[in-house]
Design an enzyme around this catalytic site. Structure first.
Site, short mmCIF file in Angstrom:
data_model
loop_
_atom_site.label_atom_id
_atom_site.label_comp_id
_atom_site.label_asym_id
_atom_site.label_seq_id
_atom_site.Cartn_x
_atom_site.Cartn_y
_atom_site.Cartn_z
CG HIS A 260 -2.03 -1.03 1.09
ND1 HIS A 260 -2.01 -2.22 1.79
CD2 HIS A 260 -3.17 -1.06 0.35
CE1 HIS A 260 -3.09 -2.93 1.50
NE2 HIS A 260 -3.81 -2.25 0.62
CG HIS A 264 -1.65 -0.19 -4.49
ND1 HIS A 264 -2.20 -1.22 -5.22
CD2 HIS A 264 -2.67 0.33 -3.73
CE1 HIS A 264 -3.49 -1.34 -4.92
NE2 HIS A 264 -3.80 -0.41 -4.03
CG HIS A 300 -7.44 3.51 -3.90
ND1 HIS A 300 -6.33 3.71 -4.69
CD2 HIS A 300 -7.36 2.23 -3.45
CE1 HIS A 300 -5.63 2.60 -4.74
NE2 HIS A 300 -6.21 1.69 -3.99
CG ASP A 301 -5.41 1.81 -0.60
OD1 ASP A 301 -6.38 1.78 0.18
OD2 ASP A 301 -5.12 0.88 -1.37
CG ASP A 410 -8.22 -1.52 -4.46
OD1 ASP A 410 -7.01 -1.24 -4.43
OD2 ASP A 410 -8.89 -1.69 -3.43
#
Length: 533
Positions: A260, A264, A300-301, A410
């Site tokens: 993460h 990524h 998103h992360d 994802d």
């Protein structure tokens, strides 16, 4: 605190008011040693009995105290100056307390955020995620609760981390790391530029691209894609603000995470771009849809700690309490993203209702990546395909398909060609194993798929493909009718699953030989899964 001494000197004391993004909640009570505050000094003069030889924040507090004293009537001689200051401070704290309570938000059962009385979405400051403190875990494991003194230390550390990210004098400072945020000089030349010309190909090697861009793959890719779609011109985005926002996002990914991290995020963004180009979607999407899809993929992360939600819950992390153990990480990613949007003022030129709607839609997309909601989205997607009632001219249906596309992006690693897919698989398992080692060290129950002595990389990947990836991409395959890209992905998916099966069975003889000996204790099989990756 050594970091504090490095920035401001050992005598600086700080307070964090807990206000929203863009407000400075820290002010010096003493004259700081840093030259940053030099321009805030006021010349030593007096106005009546009020001394103005003060730092600007202290001056503001004294003026406020004087105004309150005047409003409440003249005080008798028994009211000392010290008591006036104390009462002023107490009133200020009460005001801040009521202000925060009025603006406090709570996560509802359906995953939406209740924004409180004012209706304004609360955000988290950049870097608000405190590092996992092993001493806290040890204390919690042994004593069942965190000591009050340790809590205060963590709060002070968190307060300083928030201050360093949120305070105006420190905003926009580029980290002194090698090659950090060199956006356009070398990036768009040579091999990196050649790779960007093929960014829509499914065999795009994001690891090579990250090396060519000196670790700035996410910023470089987003700048390129936003220009490809003409979104910078369409939304009249300020390029300085855009670079600042993207730099914040990339910086707030933790490079020490094996999986993460910003690479990524760049990989998911590139996959999202491929999905947005699918003919069935591309002809219906509006510029706003494309902009939100790419932004959600990139962020998103953001600020992912490298541990999962159950770990945060069992260690009683403050984020688990804040979001009531529901979509904890995804909610944090969303609100951190909104915080960076507001701090960079990227959307400040847009009407307020439009920017707020964009923030909410970004939240809806990012929250959809919660793996615990997989069956919810999959069943709805399947029903739409069975009933053939998807109408992409409806904004709600387009938004739903953006959610599905982001979910696919994802978890698309098993659909890449083997060399890329295998590298991502080993990275995510390494992150799982790190969490498992931490849980073992402090006598927590080891989470599923996090025990390196039991859970091998092939076992984890076969289960992940069978129960998560394959069902989702089979429905995506139906939706695309099917496209060449979808056929290519499914071919890679089946081949990769077969290769993991071969790797798993290749280790079966040694496992069987180990089990054939007298029933050894579990510790005798500690190296079983160690060499698989």
């Amino acid at each position: 605190m050594p970091v504090l001494d490095e920035f401001w000197g050992p005598d600086l004391r700080m307070r964090d008011s807990g206000l929203g993004v863009g407000e400075v909640g820290v002010c010096p009570d003493e004259a700081p040693r840093s030259p940053i505050w030099g321009h805030l000094r006021t010349p030593p003069f007096t106005c009546g009995s009020l001394s103005l030889a003060l730092e600007l924040p202290a001056l503001i507090r004294q003026l406020r105290a004087a105004w309150r004293a005047h409003r409440g009537g003249h005080r008798g001689p028994e009211s000392s100056e010290a008591s006036t200051w104390v009462e002023s401070e107490e009133e200020e704290v009460e005001e801040v307390k009521h202000h925060v309570e009025d603006r406090s938000g709570h996560l509802k059962a359906d995953g939406r955020l209740d924004t409180g009385h004012s209706g304004v979405l609360l955000v988290e400051r950049r870097g608000s995620y405190p590092l996992i403190d092993l001493r806290i875990l040890k204390s919690s494991a042994q004593q069942g609760e965190v000591e009050a003194d340790t809590r205060r230390k963590v709060k002070r550390l968190l307060s300083f981390q928030r201050y360093c990210h949120a305070s105006r004098p420190l905003r926009g400072l580029v980290p002194h790391t090698p090659g950090s945020l060199h956006l356009l000089d070398d990036t768009y030349l040579g091999q990196a530029a050649h790779m960007l010309s093929k960014v829509g190909k499914w065999n795009f090697d994001i690891f090579l691209f990250d090396r060519l861009t000196k670790g700035n793959s996410l910023v470089t890719l987003m700048c390129h894609l936003l220009n490809v779609y003409g979104l910078v011109h369409h939304f009249q985005l300020d390029m300085v603000k855009l670079h600042r926002f993207l730099g914040m996002v990339q910086e707030d990914y933790h490079s020490q995470n094996p999986y993460h991290n910003a690479v990524h995020a760049a990989d998911v963004t590139q996959a999202m771009y491929c999905y947005l180009k699918e003919p069935k979607l591309a002809e219906q999407l509006s510029p706003l849809d494309v902009f939100l899809g790419l932004m959600a993929a990139a962020a998103h992360d953001v600020d992912h700690p490298g541990v999962n939600q159950p770990f945060l819950i069992k260690t009683r992390h403050h984020l688990a309490s804040l979001y009531q153990n529901t979509s904890v990480l995804e909610s944090h990613h969303w609100r951190s993203t909104v915080g960076m949007l507001r701090e960079s003022r990227l959307l400040s030129h847009l009407p307020a209702d439009m920017s707020q709607d964009m923030e909410q839609q970004l939240g809806s997309l990012i929250l959809a990546t919660d793996i615990s909601r997989q069956n919810e989205f999959l069943s709805t997607f399947r029903e739409h395909l069975d009933n053939q009632d998807l109408d992409l001219q409806l904004a709600s249906h387009r938004h739903f398909m953006l959610q599905i596309a982001l979910k696919c992006a994802d978890v698309c690693n098993p659909c890449r060609f083997w060399e890329l897919s295998k590298q991502w698989s080993e990275r995510v398992c390494e992150e799982f194993y790190r969490q498992g080692d931490l849980e073992r060290k402090f006598d927590f129950e080891i989470s599923p798929q996090c025990n390196q002595q039991v859970d091998s990389v092939p076992d984890i990947q076969i289960g992940f493909i069978s129960y998560i990836v394959e069902p989702l991409f089979e429905e995506w395959h139906r939706f695309t009718e099917p496209s060449l890209l979808s056929q290519n992905m499914m071919a890679h998916l089946y081949k990769n699953k077969a290769r993991w099966s071969c790797l798993r069975y290749a280790h079966t003889p040694s496992d069987t030989q180990t089990h054939s000996h007298a029933k050894e204790p579990e510790g005798g099989r500690g190296g079983e899964g160690g060499g698989i990756s």
